[in-house]
Design an enzyme around this catalytic site. Sequence first.
Site, PDB file in Angstrom:
ATOM      1  N   GLU A  26      -7.276 -36.434  -7.414  1.00 18.46           N
ATOM      2  CA  GLU A  26      -7.775 -35.344  -6.557  1.00 18.46           C
ATOM      3  C   GLU A  26      -6.800 -34.172  -6.500  1.00 18.46           C
ATOM      4  O   GLU A  26      -5.646 -34.287  -6.918  1.00 18.46           O
ATOM      5  CB  GLU A  26      -8.039 -35.861  -5.137  1.00 18.46           C
ATOM      6  CG  GLU A  26      -6.797 -36.396  -4.465  1.00 18.46           C
ATOM      7  CD  GLU A  26      -6.701 -36.058  -2.983  1.00 18.46           C
ATOM      8  OE1 GLU A  26      -7.021 -34.923  -2.593  1.00 18.46           O
ATOM      9  OE2 GLU A  26      -6.247 -36.941  -2.238  1.00 18.46           O
ATOM     10  N   LYS A 161      -3.243 -42.947   6.842  1.00 19.96           N
ATOM     11  CA  LYS A 161      -2.122 -42.675   7.746  1.00 19.96           C
ATOM     12  C   LYS A 161      -2.564 -42.952   9.169  1.00 19.96           C
ATOM     13  O   LYS A 161      -3.729 -42.796   9.494  1.00 19.96           O
ATOM     14  CB  LYS A 161      -1.754 -41.192   7.664  1.00 19.96           C
ATOM     15  CG  LYS A 161      -1.023 -40.806   6.422  1.00 19.96           C
ATOM     16  CD  LYS A 161      -0.364 -39.452   6.663  1.00 19.96           C
ATOM     17  CE  LYS A 161       0.353 -39.000   5.412  1.00 19.96           C
ATOM     18  NZ  LYS A 161      -0.555 -38.445   4.399  1.00 19.96           N
TER      19      LYS A 161
HETATM   20  N1  PSU Z   1      -4.825 -38.159   3.702  1.00 20.42           N
HETATM   21  C1  PSU Z   1      -3.568 -38.066   3.234  1.00 20.42           C
HETATM   22  N2  PSU Z   1      -3.246 -37.036   2.390  1.00 20.42           N
HETATM   23  C2  PSU Z   1      -4.184 -36.105   2.017  1.00 20.42           C
HETATM   24  C3  PSU Z   1      -5.510 -36.240   2.507  1.00 20.42           C
HETATM   25  C4  PSU Z   1      -5.787 -37.278   3.324  1.00 20.42           C
HETATM   26  O1  PSU Z   1      -2.742 -38.892   3.567  1.00 20.42           O
HETATM   27  O2  PSU Z   1      -3.832 -35.188   1.254  1.00 20.42           O
HETATM   28  C5  PSU Z   1      -6.566 -35.262   2.058  1.00 20.42           C
HETATM   29  C6  PSU Z   1      -7.526 -35.936   1.038  1.00 20.42           C
HETATM   30  O3  PSU Z   1      -7.880 -35.005   0.051  1.00 20.42           O
HETATM   31  C7  PSU Z   1      -8.716 -36.295   1.890  1.00 20.42           C
HETATM   32  C8  PSU Z   1      -8.758 -35.156   2.882  1.00 20.42           C
HETATM   33  O4  PSU Z   1      -9.918 -36.403   1.175  1.00 20.42           O
HETATM   34  O5  PSU Z   1      -7.384 -34.884   3.162  1.00 20.42           O
HETATM   35  C9  PSU Z   1      -9.505 -35.516   4.127  1.00 20.42           C
HETATM   36  O6  PSU Z   1      -9.702 -34.388   4.915  1.00 20.42           O
HETATM   37  P1  PSU Z   1     -10.695 -34.453   6.165  1.00 20.42           P
HETATM   38  O7  PSU Z   1     -10.035 -35.359   7.154  1.00 20.42           O
HETATM   39  O8  PSU Z   1     -10.758 -33.009   6.632  1.00 20.42           O
HETATM   40  O9  PSU Z   1     -12.004 -34.954   5.664  1.00 20.42           O
END
Ligand code: PSU
Length: 312
Positions: A26, A161
């Site tokens: 990603e 996390k």
């Molecule tokens: N969790 C992490 N590092 C990240 C992300 C999530 O520990 O970089 C990123 C990923 O790309 C994930 C996105 O798909 O954040 C999720 O964002 P949201 O909670 O806005 O859906």
Amino acid sequence: MNEEFLKISQIINEALKNKKPIVALESTIITHGLPYPVNLEVAKACQNIAIENGAIPATIGIIDGVAKIGLDDDEIDFLAKNSNRCFKASTKDLGFCYANKLNAGTTVAATLFLARKSKIDCFATGGIGGVHRNAEKTFDISADIHALSSYGGVVVCAGCKSILDIAKTIEILETYEIPVYGYKTEEFPAFYSRKSSFKLQLKANDVEEIAKAYVFNEKLGLTSSILVVNPINEDDEIPYEQVSKIIDKAILELEEKGIIGKEVTPFLLERLSNLSSGKTLNANKSLIYNNVAVASKIANEINKIKLIKLDN
Ligand code: PSU
Ligand code: MN
């Protein structure tokens, strides 16, 4: 697929044609997850680790409005250096990025969708999005969950996390029919820490098991992905008690500032790194590399099974 809507690099096109194992990567981690220049270093290292483990890396992102499978070095460089001008694209944003010719990092949800559209089985990331703390009030649940229940494939991560509500994330993964396999562990890993105290129902002791289950699920027509949770190496982990204090602090700041929606995850990731004086960065790198290696091995196993089936 018409090139105007989805670009597939020549390397990936050939890999698909020759049935080589491919691992999708990603790019929100490049644009919104890690600061420059660590983002660039990690993006490049991930590609090399895939190659060392016998797979072809396909970093996925959006350049000039069009999603590309297999970003080249210049494109990765561009996203890493211009991250503050890049959009964070989830699946719902793909058309918007196209219409406005945006450059964007793709989240787990969007990357998974695009990878599956291109017939790629395996995908490695750091941590997935999930149910945020206070979701009972905010309803903030990542589209990653919906994507994992819809698009199939194997997604390897290090859990989530604890900026998220881990217990609720595990529950919603179950509700959405997403099989969660602990890779050599019975406990859901908490990203920086190997343990979270939440027990898993499914455990895989080797990559063959995961590949077998995946091919079976796919044949049966199940739509959900297999989520592999792979704990960080012991040497690089940060004990849960140490991170949980700074996470609580970052979440308090988030609430004080009234940050909501797609800004929540990037804000918390940046605050964590600052509050730990960058200590979390090392752990973050280590676990992603680990995930890419495991995903590459799974991709190889899936290929073996699929090739045998084709031969018979
Ligand atoms: N969790 C992490 N590092 C990240 C992300 C999530 O520990 O970089 C990123 C990923 O790309 C994930 C996105 O798909 O954040 C999720 O964002 P949201 O909670 O806005 O859906
Ligand atoms: Mn959200």
